[in-house]
Design a protein around this motif. Structure first.
Motif, mmCIF file in Angstrom:
data_model
loop_
_atom_site.group_PDB
_atom_site.id
_atom_site.type_symbol
_atom_site.label_atom_id
_atom_site.label_comp_id
_atom_site.label_asym_id
_atom_site.label_seq_id
_atom_site.Cartn_x
_atom_site.Cartn_y
_atom_site.Cartn_z
ATOM 1 N N TRP A 1 0.829 -1.208 0.000
ATOM 2 C CA TRP A 1 0.000 0.000 0.000
ATOM 3 C C TRP A 1 0.860 1.253 0.000
ATOM 4 O O TRP A 1 0.579 2.220 -0.717
ATOM 5 C CB TRP A 1 -0.922 -0.019 1.222
ATOM 6 N N ASN B 1 1.221 4.429 -2.834
ATOM 7 C CA ASN B 1 0.747 5.747 -2.392
ATOM 8 C C ASN B 1 1.902 6.644 -1.948
ATOM 9 O O ASN B 1 1.779 7.399 -0.976
ATOM 10 C CB ASN B 1 -0.253 5.582 -1.243
ATOM 11 N N ASP C 1 2.939 9.297 -3.135
ATOM 12 C CA ASP C 1 2.685 10.725 -3.265
ATOM 13 C C ASP C 1 1.962 11.299 -2.054
ATOM 14 O O ASP C 1 1.872 12.522 -1.901
ATOM 15 C CB ASP C 1 1.875 11.003 -4.532
ATOM 16 N N ARG C 2 1.466 10.445 -1.179
ATOM 17 C CA ARG C 2 0.763 10.913 0.010
ATOM 18 C C ARG C 2 1.749 11.366 1.097
ATOM 19 O O ARG C 2 2.925 11.025 1.076
ATOM 20 C CB ARG C 2 -0.118 9.810 0.586
ATOM 21 N N GLU C 3 1.225 12.104 2.071
ATOM 22 C CA GLU C 3 2.021 12.437 3.254
ATOM 23 C C GLU C 3 1.946 11.243 4.202
ATOM 24 O O GLU C 3 0.931 11.032 4.877
ATOM 25 C CB GLU C 3 1.483 13.700 3.920
ATOM 26 N N LEU C 4 3.013 10.456 4.239
ATOM 27 C CA LEU C 4 3.008 9.199 4.984
ATOM 28 C C LEU C 4 3.846 9.340 6.254
ATOM 29 O O LEU C 4 5.066 9.321 6.221
ATOM 30 C CB LEU C 4 3.574 8.076 4.094
ATOM 31 N N ARG D 1 -2.689 2.081 9.345
ATOM 32 C CA ARG D 1 -3.029 1.186 8.235
ATOM 33 C C ARG D 1 -2.772 -0.270 8.604
ATOM 34 O O ARG D 1 -3.487 -1.184 8.158
ATOM 35 C CB ARG D 1 -2.177 1.559 7.013
ATOM 36 N N ARG E 1 10.936 5.941 -2.298
ATOM 37 C CA ARG E 1 10.680 7.149 -3.082
ATOM 38 C C ARG E 1 11.835 7.435 -4.046
ATOM 39 O O ARG E 1 11.613 7.863 -5.182
ATOM 40 C CB ARG E 1 10.443 8.330 -2.140
ATOM 41 N N ARG F 1 5.187 13.541 -7.526
ATOM 42 C CA ARG F 1 4.603 12.219 -7.700
ATOM 43 C C ARG F 1 5.205 11.200 -6.732
ATOM 44 O O ARG F 1 4.542 10.233 -6.343
ATOM 45 C CB ARG F 1 4.801 11.758 -9.142
ATOM 46 N N GLY G 1 6.418 11.898 -3.713
ATOM 47 C CA GLY G 1 6.246 12.259 -2.313
ATOM 48 C C GLY G 1 7.312 13.157 -1.737
ATOM 49 O O GLY G 1 7.272 13.477 -0.544
#
Length: 320
Positions: free
Chosen positions: A218, A222, A224-227, A235, A263, A284, A286
């Motif tokens: 996952w 993802n 590009d999200r703020e993780l 999660r 990344r 794209r 992150g």
């Protein structure tokens, strides 16, 4: 000043690395007002030696020729082939009397046998760095550089890094103008950005079966999200502390270090396979900004996104 050059033609030699030394130091370029060398190809017997490629190279000089050399060059060779002990002794003797010694790729192993790497920084092809460190524990092996200059001993990384190594030596001895002129004759860049890190094989995700496998997949989808760690832990239905502990157990690193690595890998892929602007790739993957992408790219790979793209991007028409 280097004038007298001896290149070892070793049993099991790699032709490319041997050829690099011959190209740089064995060609008369005096017509271009460039330095010339008293060049000699040396073997253990002063006769033909088999290369690892199925053909032989004839050397007109035996190891006694090393006694006159200002520079002794040691190319890559098949590590399963044991080189004669007396050749190792001659190499050590040349270094002891003050000769410059330079190796490319696995040639560093012969320098190690001669004791020339003890207490020194050195390098070899990244695939053999761990083995070099194991065989010669007193050597300070660096696997992420194109070459290491330790004064009288210079070691180069794998294959094409031999060109970088030799041009560095020419630059050090004769100046940038001479090194640049030799590079132009060879149709080679006088200097390359970065080190071996950008050339390492990049492991791709393989059928993970650990407890965090779905979460890792996952995250990769993802980037590009703020993780944050709390978001990733949520999660996984774990507390941040438990998640961090299990993450290190399964991956050997922290969640944020692993995330940054993924990344960078994604950015490498986009730089290689697309013509998208670097700013778009930064968003794209992150990193958000070009500066942030450049910072992490330099830390991980020792080069810039732009330089990496110039090296690895496919031509627009898809031709090799």
């Amino acid at each position: 000043m280097l004038r007298n050059v001896a290149v070892l033609a070793l049993d099991g030699a790699h032709a490319f690395e041997l050829g690099v030394f011959c190209e740089v130091f064995g060609i008369d370029r005096s017509q271009d007002a460039l330095p010339g060398y008293d060049f000699a190809l040396v073997s253990a017997t002063g006769d033909s030696v088999p290369t690892r490629h199925g053909f032989e190279v004839r050397a007109q000089h035996g190891p006694e020729r090393l006694a006159a050399a200002d520079l002794v060059c040691v190319p890559a060779y098949d590590l399963t082939v044991r080189q004669p002990p007396f050749l190792v002794e001659q190499l050590r003797a040349a270094a002891d009397r003050g000769a410059q010694v330079v190796s490319i790729c696995t040639g560093a192993f012969l320098l190690g046998e001669a004791g020339l790497l003890d207490g020194r920084r050195c390098t070899t092809h990244w695939r053999y760095a761990d083995e070099l460190a194991r065989r010669h524990p007193l050597a300070r092996v660096e696997s992420d550089v194109l070459y290491v200059d330790e004064g009288r001993v210079i070691t180069g990384a794998g294959t094409a890094a031999g060109v970088d190594t030799c041009l560095h030596l020419v630059r050090r001895e004769h100046g940038s103008a001479v090194a640049n002129a030799v590079a132009r004759r060879m149709v080679a860049p006088p200097h390359r950005d970065g080190g071996q890190r950008q050339y390492r094989e990049r492991p791709l995700p393989q059928g993970r079966t650990g407890s965090l496998a779905p979460v890792l997949a996952w995250i990769e989808a993802n980037l590009d999200r703020e993780l944050t760690v709390p978001a990733m832990a949520h999660r996984a239905h774990l507390s941040p502390r438990t998640f961090a502990r299990r993450f290190r157990q399964e991956t050997g690193t922290t969640p944020l270090q692993w995330l940054t690595g993924q990344r960078v890998l994604a950015a490498q892929h986009h730089l290689e396979s697309t013509g998208d602007p670097v700013a778009a790739i930064a968003h794209r993957t992150g990193f958000g900004t070009v500066d942030n992408l450049r910072h992490h790219f330099a830390r991980r790979l020792g080069t810039t996104p732009q330089a990496y793209r110039r090296t690895f991007a496919a031509p627009p028409d898809g031709t090799p």
